[in-house]
Design a protein around this motif. Structure first.
Motif, PDB file in Angstrom:
ATOM      1  N   GLY A 352       0.809  -1.214   0.000  1.00  0.00           N
ATOM      2  CA  GLY A 352       0.000   0.000   0.000  1.00  0.00           C
ATOM      3  C   GLY A 352       0.845   1.268   0.000  1.00  0.00           C
ATOM      4  N   THR A 353       1.925   1.276   0.762  1.00  0.00           N
ATOM      5  CA  THR A 353       2.779   2.463   0.809  1.00  0.00           C
ATOM      6  C   THR A 353       3.511   2.658  -0.512  1.00  0.00           C
ATOM      7  OG1 THR A 353       3.056   2.215   3.192  1.00  0.00           O
ATOM      8  CG2 THR A 353       4.655   3.602   2.065  1.00  0.00           C
ATOM      9  N   PHE A 354       3.820   1.571  -1.198  1.00  0.00           N
ATOM     10  CA  PHE A 354       4.458   1.703  -2.517  1.00  0.00           C
ATOM     11  C   PHE A 354       3.501   2.365  -3.508  1.00  0.00           C
ATOM     12  CE2 PHE A 354       7.169  -2.228  -1.383  1.00  0.00           C
ATOM     13  CZ  PHE A 354       8.086  -1.423  -0.735  1.00  0.00           C
ATOM     14  N   CYS A 355       2.238   2.000  -3.442  1.00  0.00           N
ATOM     15  CA  CYS A 355       1.233   2.641  -4.301  1.00  0.00           C
ATOM     16  C   CYS A 355       1.131   4.127  -3.955  1.00  0.00           C
ATOM     17  CB  CYS A 355      -0.116   1.948  -4.108  1.00  0.00           C
ATOM     18  SG  CYS A 355      -1.456   2.599  -5.136  1.00  0.00           S
ATOM     19  N   TYR A 356       1.160   4.439  -2.677  1.00  0.00           N
ATOM     20  CA  TYR A 356       1.074   5.819  -2.204  1.00  0.00           C
ATOM     21  C   TYR A 356       2.274   6.628  -2.701  1.00  0.00           C
ATOM     22  CZ  TYR A 356      -0.306   9.374   1.302  1.00  0.00           C
ATOM     23  OH  TYR A 356      -0.738  10.523   1.937  1.00  0.00           O
ATOM     24  N   GLU A 357       3.465   6.070  -2.530  1.00  0.00           N
ATOM     25  CA  GLU A 357       4.688   6.782  -2.926  1.00  0.00           C
ATOM     26  C   GLU A 357       4.754   6.970  -4.436  1.00  0.00           C
ATOM     27  OE1 GLU A 357       9.230   6.553  -1.443  1.00  0.00           O
ATOM     28  OE2 GLU A 357       8.602   4.764  -2.548  1.00  0.00           O
ATOM     29  N   ALA A 358       4.290   5.974  -5.191  1.00  0.00           N
ATOM     30  CA  ALA A 358       4.308   6.083  -6.649  1.00  0.00           C
ATOM     31  C   ALA A 358       3.395   7.199  -7.130  1.00  0.00           C
ATOM     32  CB  ALA A 358       3.905   4.753  -7.277  1.00  0.00           C
ATOM     33  N   GLN A 359       2.236   7.355  -6.485  1.00  0.00           N
ATOM     34  CA  GLN A 359       1.352   8.463  -6.852  1.00  0.00           C
ATOM     35  C   GLN A 359       2.041   9.809  -6.627  1.00  0.00           C
ATOM     36  OE1 GLN A 359      -2.886   8.119  -5.413  1.00  0.00           O
ATOM     37  NE2 GLN A 359      -2.093   6.233  -4.513  1.00  0.00           N
ATOM     38  N   LEU A 360       2.731   9.949  -5.504  1.00  0.00           N
ATOM     39  CA  LEU A 360       3.444  11.198  -5.223  1.00  0.00           C
ATOM     40  C   LEU A 360       4.504  11.474  -6.284  1.00  0.00           C
ATOM     41  CD1 LEU A 360       3.956  10.842  -1.346  1.00  0.00           C
ATOM     42  CD2 LEU A 360       2.286  12.298  -2.523  1.00  0.00           C
ATOM     43  N   HIS A 388      -8.052   3.887 -15.742  1.00  0.00           N
ATOM     44  CA  HIS A 388      -8.247   4.918 -16.764  1.00  0.00           C
ATOM     45  C   HIS A 388      -7.082   5.892 -16.664  1.00  0.00           C
ATOM     46  CE1 HIS A 388     -12.494   3.821 -17.607  1.00  0.00           C
ATOM     47  NE2 HIS A 388     -12.489   3.471 -16.339  1.00  0.00           N
ATOM     48  N   GLY A 389      -6.446   6.207 -17.784  1.00  0.00           N
ATOM     49  CA  GLY A 389      -5.304   7.097 -17.736  1.00  0.00           C
ATOM     50  C   GLY A 389      -4.201   6.484 -16.895  1.00  0.00           C
ATOM     51  N   HIS A 390      -3.430   7.327 -16.229  1.00  0.00           N
ATOM     52  CA  HIS A 390      -2.416   6.819 -15.295  1.00  0.00           C
ATOM     53  C   HIS A 390      -3.148   6.325 -14.050  1.00  0.00           C
ATOM     54  CE1 HIS A 390       0.419   8.481 -18.021  1.00  0.00           C
ATOM     55  NE2 HIS A 390       0.179   9.741 -17.711  1.00  0.00           N
ATOM     56  N   SER A 391      -3.071   5.036 -13.793  1.00  0.00           N
ATOM     57  CA  SER A 391      -3.860   4.402 -12.739  1.00  0.00           C
ATOM     58  C   SER A 391      -2.972   3.529 -11.876  1.00  0.00           C
ATOM     59  CB  SER A 391      -4.971   3.555 -13.383  1.00  0.00           C
ATOM     60  OG  SER A 391      -5.660   2.796 -12.419  1.00  0.00           O
ATOM     61  N   LEU A 392      -3.018   3.747 -10.566  1.00  0.00           N
ATOM     62  CA  LEU A 392      -2.180   3.001  -9.621  1.00  0.00           C
ATOM     63  C   LEU A 392      -3.091   2.331  -8.593  1.00  0.00           C
ATOM     64  CD1 LEU A 392       0.569   5.720  -9.074  1.00  0.00           C
ATOM     65  CD2 LEU A 392       0.534   3.905 -10.773  1.00  0.00           C
ATOM     66  N   VAL A 393      -3.003   1.005  -8.486  1.00  0.00           N
ATOM     67  CA  VAL A 393      -3.939   0.238  -7.674  1.00  0.00           C
ATOM     68  C   VAL A 393      -3.201  -0.495  -6.560  1.00  0.00           C
ATOM     69  CG1 VAL A 393      -5.714  -1.557  -7.682  1.00  0.00           C
ATOM     70  CG2 VAL A 393      -5.453  -0.060  -9.664  1.00  0.00           C
ATOM     71  N   ASP A 394      -3.713  -0.348  -5.340  1.00  0.00           N
ATOM     72  CA  ASP A 394      -3.213  -1.096  -4.180  1.00  0.00           C
ATOM     73  C   ASP A 394      -4.022  -2.375  -4.067  1.00  0.00           C
ATOM     74  OD1 ASP A 394      -2.460  -2.094  -1.730  1.00  0.00           O
ATOM     75  OD2 ASP A 394      -3.415  -0.506  -0.550  1.00  0.00           O
TER      76      ASP A 394
END
Length: 515
Positions: A352-360, A388-394
């Motif tokens: 989950g934190t990797f998804c969070y950091e990638a969004q940042l 959709h578009g740039h999408s990051l999923v935890d």
């Protein structure tokens, strides 16, 4: 057809249940398998998943339910019996017939010097068990989730009055006196103490410290809500005091998603006055603001480890992590082979934190993105089934793990999502993590490599080019060996970055070129 079996009054901890579930789901012919304590909530999740169990079971019973044909179902229940069979008793040790410990009090009586209890029971019972352990003078690692904030506050307040520590609830990672607990990695012991409100964040920083040649004195998880205003950062504050008094700890690192303002002030004040240098990384926080509080700020998980190691050695502090130019140069040529319309990053994460950091990282490059766990500035996922578009999923979020093992234990659902996103004509870059260590899948890339090969083949037939970017969180000492996983991924054509933030930065720079 539905098959199920009830094991009366048999308790297994959450990690064990998820591992058994992963084994059963991996059997050929199994449509779905679920292994859980027979609480009403778990029964309801099984029914929602199409397993309409009507038998009567108690919360103290273990329940296995699965969908398969008759022969496969019978075989799977036999396999389950084997997995649940107690380990043989060592007769040479003279403990044949010895009654197993069935309570914390009995366990404490047998191991009088024990000072830590790891609790992993259904959430409705977890608070009571934690209080029992604290009353026996033991610190607590509370792996269980579904504990209310009111109960969490009360447990931690009770512990603080007794100078004891409560890690959790929902604390999945810790390293205590060199012993990895929950989902943790094998790292060398050393002088850096970690306190984190993030499991995979704690793993990433501890592993990076190990790669840089230093070690960890203690790695303490707080649970994800500890720095909420309702909890008040009680575990992080207690952890700072403990590590400040620990002669083996020379430097402290704090990791968290953005804390409540009032809690942040308290934590930073204690960090400034604890008598030891403190590195702080609050994901998304302005490092210059943190620096005003007299701590050493870090701008990413990798940077937190880099700053900690440099400060420990008395070296110049490193600048913030930026995109790896060598990786950027070696992958840019592949963009020319992409079809018109390919421009999107699709990130599928177990952490989950990797998804969070990638969004940042994407937002920092001026890219918009969506997620099922959006950070400030990102959008909520429009559809849970596709991006959709740039999408990051935890994929470790509750919506994907109800009735199923976490993707770090069983990555099959994560792998299926990767294949699905790869089939979208707009997808250009697939971004993902591989988390190894204790508790994680013993062969995390076996199915993944097949999925990536299939995705590449489908893209080739459609006249498209896919770029795979990943990172492996772990060490060479882990059971799965980080070096072996990286070698397998690179052989399959994956660009493997040295950290999660560098993987995301690379994907963002490439997406900007496509744009």
């Amino acid at each position: 057809m539905l098959h199920y079996k009830i094991y009366p009054n048999l308790y297994k901890d959450s990690v064990s249940l998820m591992q058994i579930s992963a084994r059963l789901n991996g059997l050929e012919g199994i449509i779905q398998a679920s292994v859980a304590m027979a609480t009403e909530a778990n029964l309801e999740r099984m029914r929602d998943a199409g397993m309409a169990i009507t038998a009567t079971a108690k919360p103290s019973d273990l329940l296995i339910a699965l969908l398969a044909d008759e022969d496969v179902g019978t075989l799977a229940l036999t396999v389950a019996d084997e997995l649940l069979r107690p380990a043989p008793v060592d007769q040479e040790q003279g403990i044949v017939g010895k009654r197993p410990a069935t309570s914390l009090a009995m366990g404490k009586e047998r191991a009088g010097d024990a000072n830590l209890a790891l609790i992993s029971v259904p959430g409705r019972y977890a608070a009571a068990e934690a209080l029992k352990a604290l009353q026996l003078g033991m610190n607590v690692m509370l792996f269980s989730d579904n504990v209310s904030e009111e109960q969490e506050h009360a447990i931690k307040q009770f512990a603080g009055q007794r100078d004891l520590l409560v890690m959790g609830p929902d604390c999945g990672t810790a390293i205590v006196n060199g012993m990895p607990l929950g989902f943790a990695n094998v790292v060398r012991q050393g002088a850096i103490g970690l306190i984190a409100a993030s499991g995979t964040g704690l793993q990433e920083v501890s592993c990076r410290i190990h790669h840089l040649g230093e070690g960890v004195s203690q790695a303490l998880g707080t649970g994800g809500r500890d720095l909420h205003a309702e909890i008040g950062g009680q575990t992080m504050l207690q952890g700072i005091r403990m590590l400040a008094a620990d002669p083996a700890t020379r430097l402290i690192v704090l990791i968290s998603k953005p804390p409540a303002d009032i809690v942040s002030e308290q934590v930073l004040k204690l960090a400034r006055t604890c008598g030891k240098p403190v590195v702080v990384h609050f994901l998304g926080a302005d490092p210059s603001t943190l620096a005003k509080h007299g701590v050493l700020p870090a701008s990413s998980l990798q940077h937190a480890a880099d700053v900690a190691v440099a400060a420990l050695r008395g070296e110049s502090l490193p600048a913030a992590v930026t995109v790896d130019d060598a990786n950027l140069a070696s992958t840019t040529a592949q963009l020319a082979k992409m079809a018109a319309g390919q421009r999107d990053i699709r990130g599928i994460f177990a952490g989950g934190t990797f998804c969070y950091e990638a969004q940042l990282a994407l937002l920092a490059e001026g890219l918009t993105c969506e997620s099922n766990a959006p950070v400030k500035g990102a959008s909520a996922l429009k559809e849970s089934a596709r991006g959709h578009g740039h999408s990051l999923v935890d994929m470790g979020d509750d919506e994907f793990t109800q009735g199923r093992p976490h993707p770090m234990i069983d990555p099959s659902l994560r792998n299926a999502r990767l294949l699905q996103e790869a089939a979208d004509p707009a997808t250009a870059i697939l971004l993902f993590d591989v988390v190894i260590g204790y508790g994680a899948s013993l062969d995390p890339t076996a199915e993944l490599l097949q999925i990536l090969a299939k995705a590449r083949q489908q893209a080739d037939l459609a006249g498209r080019q896919l770029l795979f970017i990943g990172h492996v969180c772990g060490t060479e000492l882990d059971p799965q060996s980080r070096e072996q996983q990286i070698a397998a991924l690179r052989q399959a054509g994956v660009m493997v970055a040295s950290s999660n933030v560098q993987a995301a930065q690379l994907a963002a720079r490439l997406a900007l070129q496509l744009k």
